[in-house]
Design an enzyme around this catalytic site. Structure first.
Site, PDB file in Angstrom:
ATOM      1  N   CYS A 186      -6.834   1.018  -0.082  1.00  0.00           N
ATOM      2  CA  CYS A 186      -6.568   0.095   1.250  1.00  0.00           C
ATOM      3  C   CYS A 186      -6.643  -1.261   0.962  1.00  0.00           C
ATOM      4  CB  CYS A 186      -7.822   0.606   2.255  1.00  0.00           C
ATOM      5  SG  CYS A 186      -7.914  -0.335   3.667  1.00  0.00           S
ATOM      6  N   CYS A 246     -10.659 -12.065  20.817  1.00  0.00           N
ATOM      7  CA  CYS A 246      -9.907 -11.416  19.994  1.00  0.00           C
ATOM      8  C   CYS A 246      -8.697 -10.650  20.967  1.00  0.00           C
ATOM      9  CB  CYS A 246     -10.690 -10.302  19.548  1.00  0.00           C
ATOM     10  SG  CYS A 246     -11.430  -9.128  20.928  1.00  0.00           S
ATOM     11  N   GLN A 284     -18.430  -9.564  12.928  1.00  0.00           N
ATOM     12  CA  GLN A 284     -16.994  -9.634  12.617  1.00  0.00           C
ATOM     13  C   GLN A 284     -16.563  -9.100  11.498  1.00  0.00           C
ATOM     14  OE1 GLN A 284     -15.356 -11.698  14.670  1.00  0.00           O
ATOM     15  NE2 GLN A 284     -16.945 -12.981  15.950  1.00  0.00           N
ATOM     16  N   CYS A 286       0.684  -1.387   0.027  1.00  0.00           N
ATOM     17  CA  CYS A 286      -0.052  -0.066   0.010  1.00  0.00           C
ATOM     18  C   CYS A 286       0.768   1.143  -0.067  1.00  0.00           C
ATOM     19  CB  CYS A 286      -0.844   0.032   1.390  1.00  0.00           C
ATOM     20  SG  CYS A 286      -1.896   1.594   1.358  1.00  0.00           S
TER      21      CYS A 286
HETATM   22  C1  LIG Z   1     -16.788 -10.003  20.130  1.00  0.00           C
HETATM   23  S1  LIG Z   1     -18.388  -9.775  19.932  1.00  0.00           S
HETATM   24  C2  LIG Z   1     -19.113 -11.169  19.449  1.00  0.00           C
HETATM   25  C3  LIG Z   1     -20.381 -11.339  18.952  1.00  0.00           C
HETATM   26  C4  LIG Z   1     -20.821 -12.694  18.376  1.00  0.00           C
HETATM   27  N1  LIG Z   1     -20.454 -13.826  18.945  1.00  0.00           N
HETATM   28  C5  LIG Z   1     -20.301 -12.759  17.008  1.00  0.00           C
HETATM   29  O1  LIG Z   1     -19.423 -13.405  16.634  1.00  0.00           O
HETATM   30  O2  LIG Z   1     -21.027 -11.740  15.989  1.00  0.00           O
HETATM   31  C6  LIG Z   1     -18.800  -9.678  21.732  1.00  0.00           C
HETATM   32  C7  LIG Z   1     -20.198  -9.376  22.088  1.00  0.00           C
HETATM   33  O3  LIG Z   1     -20.414  -9.216  23.405  1.00  0.00           O
HETATM   34  C8  LIG Z   1     -21.392  -8.167  23.649  1.00  0.00           C
HETATM   35  N2  LIG Z   1     -21.057  -7.626  25.060  1.00  0.00           N
HETATM   36  C9  LIG Z   1     -20.230  -6.470  25.456  1.00  0.00           C
HETATM   37  N3  LIG Z   1     -20.495  -6.414  26.878  1.00  0.00           N
HETATM   38  C10 LIG Z   1     -21.348  -7.513  27.138  1.00  0.00           C
HETATM   39  C11 LIG Z   1     -21.631  -7.838  28.603  1.00  0.00           C
HETATM   40  N4  LIG Z   1     -21.337  -7.094  29.506  1.00  0.00           N
HETATM   41  N5  LIG Z   1     -22.845  -8.585  28.658  1.00  0.00           N
HETATM   42  C12 LIG Z   1     -23.247  -9.369  27.350  1.00  0.00           C
HETATM   43  N6  LIG Z   1     -22.692  -9.117  26.197  1.00  0.00           N
HETATM   44  C13 LIG Z   1     -21.730  -8.001  26.040  1.00  0.00           C
HETATM   45  C14 LIG Z   1     -21.134  -7.152  22.530  1.00  0.00           C
HETATM   46  O4  LIG Z   1     -22.417  -6.533  22.423  1.00  0.00           O
HETATM   47  C15 LIG Z   1     -20.903  -7.962  21.459  1.00  0.00           C
HETATM   48  O5  LIG Z   1     -21.942  -8.596  20.683  1.00  0.00           O
END
Ligand SMILES: C[S@@+](CC[C@H](N)C(=O)[O-])C[C@H]1O[C@@H](n2cnc3c(N)ncnc32)[C@H](O)[C@@H]1O
Length: 411
Positions: free
Chosen positions: A143, A364, A243, A60
Protein backbone atom coordinates in the site's frame (compact mmCIF):
# COMPACT_ATOMS: atom_id res chain seq x y z
CA UNK A 1 -19.22 1.17 -25.96
CA UNK A 2 -16.69 3.70 -27.25
CA UNK A 3 -16.61 6.85 -25.07
CA UNK A 4 -14.68 10.12 -25.03
CA UNK A 5 -13.88 11.26 -21.48
CA UNK A 6 -14.53 14.97 -21.02
CA UNK A 7 -13.83 15.75 -17.35
CA UNK A 8 -13.23 14.15 -13.96
CA UNK A 9 -16.26 14.01 -11.66
CA UNK A 10 -16.22 14.69 -7.91
CA UNK A 11 -15.30 11.04 -7.18
CA UNK A 12 -12.30 11.20 -9.55
CA UNK A 13 -14.07 9.15 -12.22
CA UNK A 14 -13.90 10.14 -15.88
CA UNK A 15 -17.16 11.57 -17.19
CA UNK A 16 -18.39 10.95 -20.75
CA UNK A 17 -21.54 12.30 -22.37
CA UNK A 18 -23.84 9.90 -24.22
CA UNK A 19 -27.30 10.26 -25.76
CA UNK A 20 -28.73 8.78 -22.56
CA UNK A 21 -26.84 11.17 -20.25
CA UNK A 22 -23.56 11.16 -18.33
CA UNK A 23 -21.53 7.98 -17.78
CA UNK A 24 -18.88 7.74 -15.05
CA UNK A 25 -15.87 5.56 -15.89
CA UNK A 26 -13.33 4.96 -13.08
CA UNK A 27 -9.58 4.93 -13.93
CA UNK A 28 -9.89 7.15 -17.01
CA UNK A 29 -8.72 10.72 -17.71
CA UNK A 30 -10.05 13.76 -19.60
CA UNK A 31 -9.28 13.60 -23.35
CA UNK A 32 -9.10 9.80 -23.43
CA UNK A 33 -11.06 7.59 -25.79
CA UNK A 34 -11.97 4.33 -24.06
CA UNK A 35 -13.98 1.18 -24.50
CA UNK A 36 -16.29 0.63 -21.52
CA UNK A 37 -19.06 -1.76 -20.55
CA UNK A 38 -21.91 0.60 -19.64
CA UNK A 39 -24.73 -0.12 -17.25
CA UNK A 40 -26.97 2.86 -16.54
CA UNK A 41 -24.56 5.73 -15.61
CA UNK A 42 -21.59 3.44 -14.68
CA UNK A 43 -18.90 2.37 -17.09
CA UNK A 44 -16.36 -0.39 -16.50
CA UNK A 45 -13.13 0.35 -18.32
CA UNK A 46 -12.33 -2.39 -20.87
CA UNK A 47 -9.54 -0.70 -22.87
CA UNK A 48 -7.91 2.70 -23.29
CA UNK A 49 -7.99 3.37 -27.05
CA UNK A 50 -6.38 6.83 -26.96
CA UNK A 51 -4.44 7.58 -23.76
CA UNK A 52 -4.07 11.03 -22.22
CA UNK A 53 -0.51 12.44 -22.04
CA UNK A 54 -1.28 12.76 -18.30
CA UNK A 55 -1.61 8.98 -17.91
CA UNK A 56 1.20 7.42 -15.83
CA UNK A 57 2.01 3.92 -14.58
CA UNK A 58 0.22 3.40 -11.21
CA UNK A 59 2.75 2.68 -8.43
CA UNK A 60 0.63 -0.03 -6.74
CA UNK A 61 -0.04 -3.53 -8.10
CA UNK A 62 -3.54 -3.48 -6.54
CA UNK A 63 -4.64 -0.27 -8.31
CA UNK A 64 -7.82 -0.89 -10.27
CA UNK A 65 -9.05 -3.77 -8.10
CA UNK A 66 -8.57 -2.18 -4.66
CA UNK A 67 -11.09 0.62 -4.05
CA UNK A 68 -8.74 2.59 -1.80
CA UNK A 69 -7.25 4.75 -4.57
CA UNK A 70 -8.89 6.19 -7.67
CA UNK A 71 -6.23 8.49 -9.15
CA UNK A 72 -2.84 6.73 -9.20
CA UNK A 73 -2.90 6.78 -13.01
CA UNK A 74 -2.76 10.59 -13.25
CA UNK A 75 0.47 12.65 -13.46
CA UNK A 76 1.14 14.65 -10.29
CA UNK A 77 0.58 18.18 -11.65
CA UNK A 78 -2.82 17.44 -13.20
CA UNK A 79 -3.80 15.34 -10.15
CA UNK A 80 -3.08 18.30 -7.85
CA UNK A 81 -4.90 20.63 -10.26
CA UNK A 82 -7.97 18.32 -10.04
CA UNK A 83 -7.93 18.53 -6.24
CA UNK A 84 -7.49 22.31 -6.29
CA UNK A 85 -10.39 22.60 -8.74
CA UNK A 86 -12.63 20.61 -6.38
CA UNK A 87 -12.20 23.39 -3.78
CA UNK A 88 -12.47 26.17 -6.37
CA UNK A 89 -15.69 24.72 -7.86
CA UNK A 90 -17.34 24.43 -4.43
CA UNK A 91 -16.45 28.08 -3.69
CA UNK A 92 -17.73 29.25 -7.10
CA UNK A 93 -21.09 27.56 -6.42
CA UNK A 94 -21.38 29.81 -3.35
CA UNK A 95 -20.31 32.87 -5.41
CA UNK A 96 -16.99 33.12 -3.53
CA UNK A 97 -14.31 34.60 -5.73
CA UNK A 98 -10.76 34.12 -4.42
CA UNK A 99 -7.45 32.98 -5.92
CA UNK A 100 -6.51 29.83 -4.02
CA UNK A 101 -3.10 29.43 -2.39
CA UNK A 102 -0.97 26.59 -3.82
CA UNK A 103 -2.13 23.16 -2.69
CA UNK A 104 -0.04 21.39 0.00
CA UNK A 105 0.88 18.01 -1.53
CA UNK A 106 0.93 14.66 0.26
CA UNK A 107 3.94 12.32 0.04
CA UNK A 108 3.53 8.59 -0.64
CA UNK A 109 4.22 6.40 2.38
CA UNK A 110 3.11 9.11 4.83
CA UNK A 111 -0.33 7.91 6.01
CA UNK A 112 -0.01 7.10 9.73
CA UNK A 113 -3.58 5.87 10.13
CA UNK A 114 -5.35 3.39 7.86
CA UNK A 115 -8.59 1.48 8.28
CA UNK A 116 -8.44 -2.01 6.80
CA UNK A 117 -11.43 -4.19 6.08
CA UNK A 118 -11.02 -7.87 6.92
CA UNK A 119 -12.75 -11.24 7.05
CA UNK A 120 -11.82 -14.73 8.19
CA UNK A 121 -12.11 -17.33 5.41
CA UNK A 122 -11.29 -21.04 5.14
CA UNK A 123 -8.08 -20.02 3.34
CA UNK A 124 -7.04 -17.56 6.05
CA UNK A 125 -7.57 -13.90 6.90
CA UNK A 126 -8.34 -11.42 4.12
CA UNK A 127 -7.01 -7.98 5.04
CA UNK A 128 -7.09 -4.95 2.78
CA UNK A 129 -9.56 -2.47 1.34
CA UNK A 130 -12.96 -2.84 -0.25
CA UNK A 131 -13.23 -3.24 -4.00
CA UNK A 132 -14.72 -0.05 -5.49
CA UNK A 133 -18.46 0.19 -4.65
CA UNK A 134 -18.49 -3.33 -3.26
CA UNK A 135 -18.37 -5.12 0.10
CA UNK A 136 -15.73 -7.52 -1.28
CA UNK A 137 -12.35 -7.22 0.45
CA UNK A 138 -9.25 -7.04 -1.73
CA UNK A 139 -6.42 -8.76 0.16
CA UNK A 140 -3.37 -6.49 -0.17
CA UNK A 141 0.37 -7.10 -0.17
CA UNK A 142 1.44 -3.47 -0.49
CA UNK A 143 0.00 0.00 0.00
CA UNK A 144 2.09 2.93 -1.24
CA UNK A 145 0.07 5.52 0.67
CA UNK A 146 0.64 3.97 4.13
CA UNK A 147 3.74 4.38 6.28
CA UNK A 148 6.24 1.55 5.62
CA UNK A 149 5.95 0.17 9.16
CA UNK A 150 2.22 -0.40 8.61
CA UNK A 151 2.81 -2.23 5.31
CA UNK A 152 5.60 -4.32 6.85
CA UNK A 153 3.21 -5.36 9.64
CA UNK A 154 0.58 -6.85 7.29
CA UNK A 155 1.61 -10.54 7.79
CA UNK A 156 1.68 -10.02 11.58
CA UNK A 157 -1.71 -8.27 11.50
CA UNK A 158 -3.22 -11.27 9.67
CA UNK A 159 -1.86 -13.63 12.36
CA UNK A 160 -3.33 -11.42 15.09
CA UNK A 161 -6.68 -11.23 13.29
CA UNK A 162 -6.75 -15.08 13.27
CA UNK A 163 -6.67 -14.91 17.09
CA UNK A 164 -9.13 -12.05 17.50
CA UNK A 165 -11.77 -13.01 14.92
CA UNK A 166 -13.85 -16.00 15.90
CA UNK A 167 -16.28 -16.02 12.95
CA UNK A 168 -16.37 -15.07 9.25
CA UNK A 169 -18.16 -11.79 10.04
CA UNK A 170 -16.45 -8.85 8.25
CA UNK A 171 -14.50 -6.56 10.63
CA UNK A 172 -12.52 -3.33 10.49
CA UNK A 173 -9.03 -2.82 11.83
CA UNK A 174 -7.73 0.71 12.42
CA UNK A 175 -3.94 0.78 12.45
CA UNK A 176 -2.15 3.89 13.71
CA UNK A 177 1.60 4.26 13.63
CA UNK A 178 2.53 6.17 16.81
CA UNK A 179 5.72 7.26 18.54
CA UNK A 180 5.75 4.08 20.67
CA UNK A 181 4.61 1.52 18.09
CA UNK A 182 1.42 0.41 16.38
CA UNK A 183 -1.94 1.19 17.96
CA UNK A 184 -4.50 -1.41 16.79
CA UNK A 185 -8.27 -1.16 17.15
CA UNK A 186 -10.52 -3.96 15.88
CA UNK A 187 -14.20 -3.07 15.38
CA UNK A 188 -17.35 -5.07 14.58
CA UNK A 189 -15.83 -8.31 15.86
CA UNK A 190 -17.69 -10.77 18.12
CA UNK A 191 -16.98 -10.66 21.86
CA UNK A 192 -13.59 -12.21 22.63
CA UNK A 193 -13.76 -15.38 24.78
CA UNK A 194 -11.29 -15.25 27.71
CA UNK A 195 -8.85 -17.72 26.19
CA UNK A 196 -8.75 -15.90 22.83
CA UNK A 197 -8.31 -12.63 24.69
CA UNK A 198 -5.28 -13.99 26.57
CA UNK A 199 -3.83 -15.38 23.31
CA UNK A 200 -4.30 -12.03 21.52
CA UNK A 201 -2.78 -10.13 24.47
CA UNK A 202 0.30 -12.43 24.55
CA UNK A 203 0.72 -12.13 20.79
CA UNK A 204 0.47 -8.31 20.91
CA UNK A 205 3.00 -8.14 23.75
CA UNK A 206 5.47 -10.44 21.94
CA UNK A 207 5.18 -8.29 18.81
CA UNK A 208 5.62 -5.05 20.77
CA UNK A 209 2.24 -3.67 19.73
CA UNK A 210 1.76 -0.44 21.70
CA UNK A 211 -1.97 -1.05 22.30
CA UNK A 212 -4.57 -3.55 21.21
CA UNK A 213 -8.27 -2.67 21.52
CA UNK A 214 -11.26 -4.75 20.43
CA UNK A 215 -14.46 -2.76 20.06
CA UNK A 216 -13.08 0.03 22.34
CA UNK A 217 -12.14 -2.53 25.05
CA UNK A 218 -8.38 -2.22 25.66
CA UNK A 219 -7.06 -5.82 25.61
CA UNK A 220 -3.45 -4.87 26.28
CA UNK A 221 -1.43 -1.66 26.47
CA UNK A 222 2.24 -2.52 26.27
CA UNK A 223 3.21 1.15 25.80
CA UNK A 224 0.91 4.15 25.74
CA UNK A 225 0.53 5.03 22.03
CA UNK A 226 1.60 8.66 21.64
CA UNK A 227 1.39 11.39 19.03
CA UNK A 228 3.06 14.77 19.36
CA UNK A 229 1.11 17.99 18.98
CA UNK A 230 3.85 20.65 19.06
CA UNK A 231 5.61 20.27 22.41
CA UNK A 232 2.81 18.16 23.95
CA UNK A 233 2.42 14.38 23.86
CA UNK A 234 -1.07 12.88 23.64
CA UNK A 235 -2.49 9.35 23.80
CA UNK A 236 -5.60 9.44 21.60
CA UNK A 237 -8.36 7.08 22.81
CA UNK A 238 -8.94 3.98 20.63
CA UNK A 239 -11.14 4.93 17.69
CA UNK A 240 -11.05 8.70 18.35
CA UNK A 241 -10.35 11.07 15.49
CA UNK A 242 -6.74 11.61 14.38
CA UNK A 243 -5.55 13.48 11.26
CA UNK A 244 -4.46 10.68 8.90
CA UNK A 245 -1.14 12.24 7.83
CA UNK A 246 1.15 14.01 10.31
CA UNK A 247 2.58 16.28 7.55
CA UNK A 248 -0.91 17.44 6.51
CA UNK A 249 -1.79 18.09 10.15
CA UNK A 250 1.38 20.18 10.56
CA UNK A 251 0.67 22.16 7.38
CA UNK A 252 -2.86 22.95 8.61
CA UNK A 253 -1.86 23.77 12.19
CA UNK A 254 1.07 25.93 10.95
CA UNK A 255 -1.32 27.99 8.83
CA UNK A 256 -3.72 28.47 11.74
CA UNK A 257 -0.98 29.09 14.32
CA UNK A 258 0.68 31.71 12.08
CA UNK A 259 -2.63 33.46 11.53
CA UNK A 260 -3.68 33.49 15.20
CA UNK A 261 -0.14 34.28 16.50
CA UNK A 262 -1.22 37.57 18.08
CA UNK A 263 -4.51 36.31 19.56
CA UNK A 264 -4.58 36.08 23.33
CA UNK A 265 -7.72 34.02 23.87
CA UNK A 266 -8.65 31.41 21.30
CA UNK A 267 -11.65 29.08 20.93
CA UNK A 268 -10.89 25.70 19.28
CA UNK A 269 -14.23 24.17 18.21
CA UNK A 270 -14.43 20.46 17.25
CA UNK A 271 -11.00 20.21 18.89
CA UNK A 272 -10.63 16.39 19.01
CA UNK A 273 -7.68 15.45 21.22
CA UNK A 274 -6.01 18.82 20.68
CA UNK A 275 -4.01 18.94 17.42
CA UNK A 276 -4.74 22.69 17.18
CA UNK A 277 -5.34 23.57 20.85
CA UNK A 278 -2.06 22.17 22.18
CA UNK A 279 -0.04 24.02 19.52
CA UNK A 280 -1.98 27.29 19.87
CA UNK A 281 -1.50 27.23 23.67
CA UNK A 282 2.18 28.15 23.16
CA UNK A 283 1.03 31.76 22.68
CA UNK A 284 -2.57 32.03 23.89
CA UNK A 285 -5.11 30.71 26.36
CA UNK A 286 -7.33 28.20 24.58
CA UNK A 287 -10.86 27.01 25.24
CA UNK A 288 -11.25 23.63 23.52
CA UNK A 289 -14.76 22.30 22.74
CA UNK A 290 -15.69 18.84 21.49
CA UNK A 291 -18.44 16.18 21.81
CA UNK A 292 -16.13 13.20 22.44
CA UNK A 293 -15.38 13.12 26.18
CA UNK A 294 -12.52 10.60 25.84
CA UNK A 295 -10.76 12.82 23.26
CA UNK A 296 -11.12 15.81 25.60
CA UNK A 297 -9.68 13.80 28.51
CA UNK A 298 -6.67 12.89 26.31
CA UNK A 299 -6.20 16.55 25.42
CA UNK A 300 -6.40 17.56 29.07
CA UNK A 301 -3.79 14.93 30.08
CA UNK A 302 -1.51 16.10 27.24
CA UNK A 303 -1.83 19.68 28.52
CA UNK A 304 -1.12 18.74 32.15
CA UNK A 305 2.08 16.85 31.28
CA UNK A 306 3.37 19.52 28.86
CA UNK A 307 5.44 22.48 29.96
CA UNK A 308 5.49 26.07 28.76
CA UNK A 309 1.86 26.19 27.60
CA UNK A 310 -0.70 28.81 28.50
CA UNK A 311 -3.94 27.60 30.10
CA UNK A 312 -6.25 25.24 28.17
CA UNK A 313 -9.82 24.74 29.36
CA UNK A 314 -12.02 22.00 27.89
CA UNK A 315 -15.78 21.72 27.42
CA UNK A 316 -17.76 18.64 26.35
CA UNK A 317 -20.50 19.98 24.13
CA UNK A 318 -22.51 18.88 21.11
CA UNK A 319 -21.88 21.83 18.81
CA UNK A 320 -24.56 20.72 16.34
CA UNK A 321 -27.29 20.80 18.96
CA UNK A 322 -25.79 23.54 21.12
CA UNK A 323 -23.42 25.77 19.11
CA UNK A 324 -21.33 28.34 20.99
CA UNK A 325 -23.56 31.40 21.19
CA UNK A 326 -22.86 35.01 20.43
CA UNK A 327 -22.49 35.58 24.18
CA UNK A 328 -20.10 32.59 24.58
CA UNK A 329 -17.95 33.92 21.73
CA UNK A 330 -17.53 37.42 23.25
CA UNK A 331 -14.51 36.23 25.25
CA UNK A 332 -12.32 35.36 22.24
CA UNK A 333 -10.08 37.28 19.85
CA UNK A 334 -9.30 34.23 17.73
CA UNK A 335 -11.21 31.08 16.73
CA UNK A 336 -10.56 27.89 14.80
CA UNK A 337 -13.22 25.35 13.86
CA UNK A 338 -12.60 21.95 12.25
CA UNK A 339 -15.92 20.09 12.02
CA UNK A 340 -16.70 16.66 10.53
CA UNK A 341 -17.83 16.37 6.87
CA UNK A 342 -21.30 17.79 7.64
CA UNK A 343 -19.67 21.14 8.41
CA UNK A 344 -20.79 23.62 11.06
CA UNK A 345 -23.78 25.47 9.65
CA UNK A 346 -25.47 26.53 12.90
CA UNK A 347 -22.14 27.27 14.57
CA UNK A 348 -21.15 29.44 11.58
CA UNK A 349 -24.38 31.42 11.97
CA UNK A 350 -23.37 32.28 15.55
CA UNK A 351 -19.80 33.17 14.55
CA UNK A 352 -21.18 35.31 11.70
CA UNK A 353 -22.95 37.51 14.28
CA UNK A 354 -19.95 37.65 16.64
CA UNK A 355 -17.14 40.16 17.04
CA UNK A 356 -14.30 37.60 16.96
CA UNK A 357 -11.74 39.41 14.76
CA UNK A 358 -9.87 36.37 13.36
CA UNK A 359 -11.39 33.06 12.34
CA UNK A 360 -9.78 29.97 10.77
CA UNK A 361 -12.05 27.36 9.15
CA UNK A 362 -10.58 23.90 8.54
CA UNK A 363 -12.54 21.30 6.62
CA UNK A 364 -12.36 17.94 4.82
CA UNK A 365 -15.44 18.74 2.74
CA UNK A 366 -15.20 21.64 0.23
CA UNK A 367 -18.99 21.74 -0.23
CA UNK A 368 -19.90 22.32 3.43
CA UNK A 369 -16.84 24.56 3.87
CA UNK A 370 -18.05 26.80 1.03
CA UNK A 371 -21.55 26.92 2.55
CA UNK A 372 -20.12 27.89 5.97
CA UNK A 373 -17.79 30.50 4.43
CA UNK A 374 -20.78 32.05 2.61
CA UNK A 375 -22.55 32.39 6.00
CA UNK A 376 -19.47 34.09 7.51
CA UNK A 377 -19.00 36.41 4.53
CA UNK A 378 -22.69 37.39 4.61
CA UNK A 379 -22.15 38.17 8.31
CA UNK A 380 -19.44 40.69 7.43
CA UNK A 381 -16.22 38.62 7.45
CA UNK A 382 -13.61 39.06 4.71
CA UNK A 383 -12.07 35.91 3.29
CA UNK A 384 -8.28 36.38 3.20
CA UNK A 385 -7.06 33.02 1.89
CA UNK A 386 -8.04 29.42 1.16
CA UNK A 387 -5.31 26.75 1.06
CA UNK A 388 -6.18 23.26 -0.25
CA UNK A 389 -4.33 20.45 1.55
CA UNK A 390 -3.95 16.96 0.08
CA UNK A 391 -4.23 14.57 3.00
CA UNK A 392 -5.81 11.60 1.20
CA UNK A 393 -3.35 10.75 -1.54
CA UNK A 394 -4.80 9.42 -4.84
CA UNK A 395 -8.37 9.67 -3.50
CA UNK A 396 -10.79 12.43 -4.60
CA UNK A 397 -10.91 13.87 -1.05
CA UNK A 398 -9.30 17.21 -0.25
CA UNK A 399 -8.95 19.35 2.87
CA UNK A 400 -8.79 23.14 3.02
CA UNK A 401 -7.87 25.86 5.50
CA UNK A 402 -9.65 29.23 5.13
CA UNK A 403 -8.64 32.37 7.02
CA UNK A 404 -11.12 35.17 7.67
CA UNK A 405 -11.11 38.50 9.45
CA UNK A 406 -13.80 40.83 10.60
CA UNK A 407 -12.79 44.31 9.49
CA UNK A 408 -12.88 46.79 12.40
CA UNK A 409 -16.05 48.89 12.38
CA UNK A 410 -15.39 52.61 11.75
CA UNK A 411 -16.70 54.90 14.47
C1 LIG B 1 -12.34 16.67 11.66
S1 LIG B 1 -12.25 16.21 13.36
C2 LIG B 1 -11.14 17.46 13.94
C3 LIG B 1 -10.47 17.16 15.26
C4 LIG B 1 -9.27 18.03 15.62
N1 LIG B 1 -9.47 19.42 15.26
C5 LIG B 1 -7.99 17.50 15.00
O1 LIG B 1 -7.44 18.16 14.11
O2 LIG B 1 -7.52 16.43 15.42
C6 LIG B 1 -13.83 16.69 13.90
C7 LIG B 1 -14.07 16.52 15.37
O3 LIG B 1 -15.42 16.95 15.63
C8 LIG B 1 -15.94 16.14 16.66
N2 LIG B 1 -17.42 16.20 16.56
C9 LIG B 1 -18.23 15.51 15.72
N3 LIG B 1 -19.51 15.89 15.92
C10 LIG B 1 -19.50 16.84 16.89
C11 LIG B 1 -20.51 17.61 17.51
N4 LIG B 1 -21.78 17.46 17.17
N5 LIG B 1 -20.15 18.50 18.46
C12 LIG B 1 -18.86 18.66 18.81
N6 LIG B 1 -17.85 17.94 18.26
C13 LIG B 1 -18.16 17.04 17.30
C14 LIG B 1 -15.36 14.76 16.40
O4 LIG B 1 -15.38 13.97 17.58
C15 LIG B 1 -13.94 15.11 15.93
O5 LIG B 1 -13.04 15.12 17.01
Amino acid sequence: MKLRIETLGAQGHGVARTERGQVFVPFTLPGEVVNAAVERDRGTLMAVLEASPERVEPPCRHFGTCGGCSLQHQAEASYLAFKTERVAAALRRERIDIALSPIVPCAPGSRRRVVFGGRKTAAGILLGYHRMQSAEIVDIEECPIARPEIVAALPMLRQLAELVCQTSKPFHLTVTSTGTGLDLAFAETDKLPDEARRGAADFATRHRIARLAVDADIVVEHHKPVVRYGTATVTPPPGAFLQAVAGAEEAMTDLVQGYLAKSKRIADLFCGSGAFALRLAVGAEVHAVEADGAALAALDRGFRFASGLKRITTEKRDLFRRPMTLKDLEAFDGLVFDPPRAGAEDQSRQIARSTVPKVAAVSCNPVTLARDLRILIDGGYSLLSVTPVDQFLWSPHVEAVALLERPRKRR
